[in-house]
Design an enzyme around this catalytic site. Structure first.
Site, mmCIF file in Angstrom:
data_model
loop_
_atom_site.group_PDB
_atom_site.id
_atom_site.type_symbol
_atom_site.label_atom_id
_atom_site.label_comp_id
_atom_site.label_asym_id
_atom_site.label_seq_id
_atom_site.Cartn_x
_atom_site.Cartn_y
_atom_site.Cartn_z
ATOM 1 N N ARG A 82 7.457 -9.977 -2.298
ATOM 2 C CA ARG A 82 6.092 -10.055 -2.999
ATOM 3 C C ARG A 82 6.304 -10.222 -4.345
ATOM 4 N NH1 ARG A 82 2.056 -5.892 -5.395
ATOM 5 N NH2 ARG A 82 0.540 -7.163 -6.178
ATOM 6 N N HIS A 128 -1.376 -11.049 -11.717
ATOM 7 C CA HIS A 128 -0.775 -9.880 -12.073
ATOM 8 C C HIS A 128 -0.923 -9.575 -13.539
ATOM 9 C CE1 HIS A 128 1.536 -6.575 -10.219
ATOM 10 N NE2 HIS A 128 1.423 -6.128 -11.456
ATOM 11 N N GLU A 175 -4.779 -5.187 -8.643
ATOM 12 C CA GLU A 175 -5.258 -4.028 -9.213
ATOM 13 C C GLU A 175 -6.528 -4.446 -10.275
ATOM 14 O OE1 GLU A 175 -2.453 -1.218 -10.507
ATOM 15 O OE2 GLU A 175 -1.447 -1.064 -8.661
ATOM 16 N N ASN A 304 -2.126 -0.727 -3.284
ATOM 17 C CA ASN A 304 -0.874 -0.378 -4.244
ATOM 18 C C ASN A 304 -1.347 1.219 -4.188
ATOM 19 O OD1 ASN A 304 -0.189 -2.904 -4.424
ATOM 20 N ND2 ASN A 304 -0.538 -2.819 -6.760
ATOM 21 N N TYR A 306 0.525 5.148 -4.991
ATOM 22 C CA TYR A 306 1.769 5.881 -5.406
ATOM 23 C C TYR A 306 1.832 7.616 -5.345
ATOM 24 C CZ TYR A 306 3.392 1.670 -7.519
ATOM 25 O OH TYR A 306 4.123 0.295 -7.799
ATOM 26 N N GLU A 370 2.506 -2.192 -2.783
ATOM 27 C CA GLU A 370 3.309 -1.534 -3.650
ATOM 28 C C GLU A 370 3.317 0.251 -3.479
ATOM 29 O OE1 GLU A 370 2.465 -1.540 -7.993
ATOM 30 O OE2 GLU A 370 1.953 -4.047 -7.783
HETATM 31 C C1 NOJ Z 1 1.024 -0.869 -10.147
HETATM 32 C C2 NOJ Z 1 1.000 -2.284 -10.808
HETATM 33 O O1 NOJ Z 1 0.862 -3.239 -9.982
HETATM 34 C C3 NOJ Z 1 2.472 -2.480 -11.477
HETATM 35 O O2 NOJ Z 1 2.498 -3.595 -12.408
HETATM 36 C C4 NOJ Z 1 3.028 -1.288 -12.152
HETATM 37 O O3 NOJ Z 1 4.291 -1.532 -12.664
HETATM 38 C C5 NOJ Z 1 3.013 -0.021 -11.101
HETATM 39 N N1 NOJ Z 1 1.784 0.226 -10.654
HETATM 40 C C6 NOJ Z 1 4.094 1.333 -11.545
HETATM 41 O O4 NOJ Z 1 3.134 1.561 -12.650
#
Ligand code: NOJ
Length: 434
Positions: A82, A128, A175, A304, A306, A370
């Site tokens: 991607r 992006h 995002e 995305n 984390y 992500e």
């Molecule tokens: C999501 C974002 O899409 C990406 O650009 C960023 O580097 C990562 N989060 C990590 O913070």
């Protein structure tokens, strides 16, 4: 290997593993190949905006080293990659009447053909965060609904026409929460505006630009190109700090502000009631014609994610729905292992819950576009220690296990997973390769 009678849970054979990047974070060569400046070129050069003073002028030099990058991807054994297109490489000034840069189109064409040749499926993000600077200067960029929607759709159509014969997975936006809140709310991202009215206008316009680009694809390209198109939203799984009704409600409100604000219009056709109740007139309304285009405008759920956070019903942070988030439980223990970013701790079970929630709620196939872990103080470690990467491996083990459980135990339809890999907006390290 014999499995001694145990059943091994497996992901479907077609499951797609890959890595993800974004144009400004990897390309560099910001004034080469006819590329025009974007709002991130301008912003990252303002002293103090990036903590270590770095910017994307070189990044990981991928505009020049793209062939080596594809070879690296191949050596990792991935099925998919991607990445995002830089709008101002394709149309340097960005607008529908502005000149197209053939060199930009040729660059991406070569990259795409090389990926296909190596058997790597491209997932292409159109936006992006790197808005052509000229559109921001000319009419206020994302704040100007009529102009920006038309210009984005024009850019999207150029990309579908140029690459749609070999690109079958399109992501319109990455995002929108970050675009609107970090770019126009607290100003920590480009273009650096600070406001409590602009973020809601910007995200409304982003949703419309997404939806009209999807309509253009479905009306003009899909029947010939047979691809899918959708959006990538960002979310953390939110857990109430304790079982008090206020905190239980706060966790739902937090999710509505972070995720539902986009997902509900796009998949269900309306803004969440909790968001409307707080923002009132500051939240723009969709006309009936617009909502007909917005509703069901994503073929899949690009996610995305984390981390997981604990939520309390307090504070005046409207951007997050008047909630306060943290990672320390009432008994003083931590949710997981701390990363190099204050908001990110490991917590695999939260990932599983989020995947299952999204599947139950929106019933769209999910691609995790992500996921990743910047190891704490990695910049200060000697390279020999950093590359041993114990914490990052631990994170990926926890998260892939959680994903497997979401699919095999909870029945979530997750079709792919992309690990995050590049120059970081916050000057921490996210990559796999030194
Ligand atoms: C999501 C974002 O899409 C990406 O650009 C960023 O580097 C990562 N989060 C990590 O913070």
């Amino acid at each position: 290997m014999a499995d001694h009678g145990k059943t091994t849970a497996k992901l479907p054979k077609e499951f797609v593993w890959g890595y993800a990047t974004a144009s400004y974070q990897i390309e560099g060569s910001s004034d080469q190949g006819g590329r025009g400046p974007s709002i991130w070129d301008t912003f990252s050069k303002i002293p103090g905006k990036i903590s270590d003073g770095s910017n994307g002028d070189v990044a990981t030099d991928s505009y020049r080293l793209w062939k080596e990058d594809v070879a690296l991807l191949k050596s990792y054994g991935v099925k998919a990659y991607r990445f995002s297109l830089s709008w101002s490489r394709i149309i340097p000034q960005g607008g529908k009447n502005d000149k197209i840069n053939q060199e930009g189109l040729d660059h991406y064409r070569s990259l795409l053909e090389e990926l296909i040749k190596e058997g790597i499926v491209p997932f292409v993000t159109l936006y992006h965060w790197d808005l052509p600077q000229e559109l921001h200067d000319r009419y206020g960029g994302w704040l100007n609904k009529e102009e920006i929607v038309e210009d984005f759709v024009n850019y999207a159509k150029i990309c579908f026409a140029a690459f749609g014969d070999i690109v079958k997975h399109w992501i319109t936006f990455n995002e929108p929460w970050c675009i609107s809140i970090l770019g126009y709310g607290n100003g920590i991202f480009a273009p650096g505006h600070v406001s409590n009215t602009e973020p809601w206008i910007v995200s409304h316009n982003v949703i419309l630009a997404h939806a009209y680009a999807v309509k253009a694809y479905r009306d003009g390209f899909k029947a010939i190109q047979h691809g899918v198109i959708g959006i990538t939203l960002d979310a953390h799984w939110l857990i109430p700090y304790d079982d008090s009704p206020e905190n239980v409600e706060a966790a739902k409100r937090g999710l509505d502000f972070k995720l539902g604000r986009y997902a509900d219009p796009i998949y269900e056709g309306h803004y969440p009631a909790r968001v409307k109740a707080i923002l009132k007139d500051r939240l723009p309304a969709f006309s009936p014609d617009e909502i007909a285009v917005v509703k069901d405008s994503s073929d899949f759920f690009g996610l995305n994610t984390y981390t997981t956070q604990l939520v309390q019903n307090k504070g005046d942070d409207e951007f997050n729905g008047l909630v306060t988030t943290g990672s320390t439980r009432p008994d003083g223990t931590q949710l997981g292992c701390q990363s190099d970013m204050p908001w990110l701790q490991t917590y695999g079970p939260g990932f599983r819950s989020l995947l299952s929630y999204l599947w139950e709620r929106y019933k769209k196939p999910i691609y995790v576009t992500e996921n990743g872990f910047p190891v704490k103080n990695e910049n200060d470690l000697p390279v020999e220690d950093a590359v041993r990467d114990v914490h990052r491996q631990g994170y990926y083990q926890d998260y892939t296990k959680a994903l497997l459980q979401a699919v095999t135990k909870d029945g979530a339809d997750v079709r792919g997973y992309f690990a995050w890999n590049n120059f970081e907006w916050y000057a921490v390290r996210h990559g796999f390769y030194f």
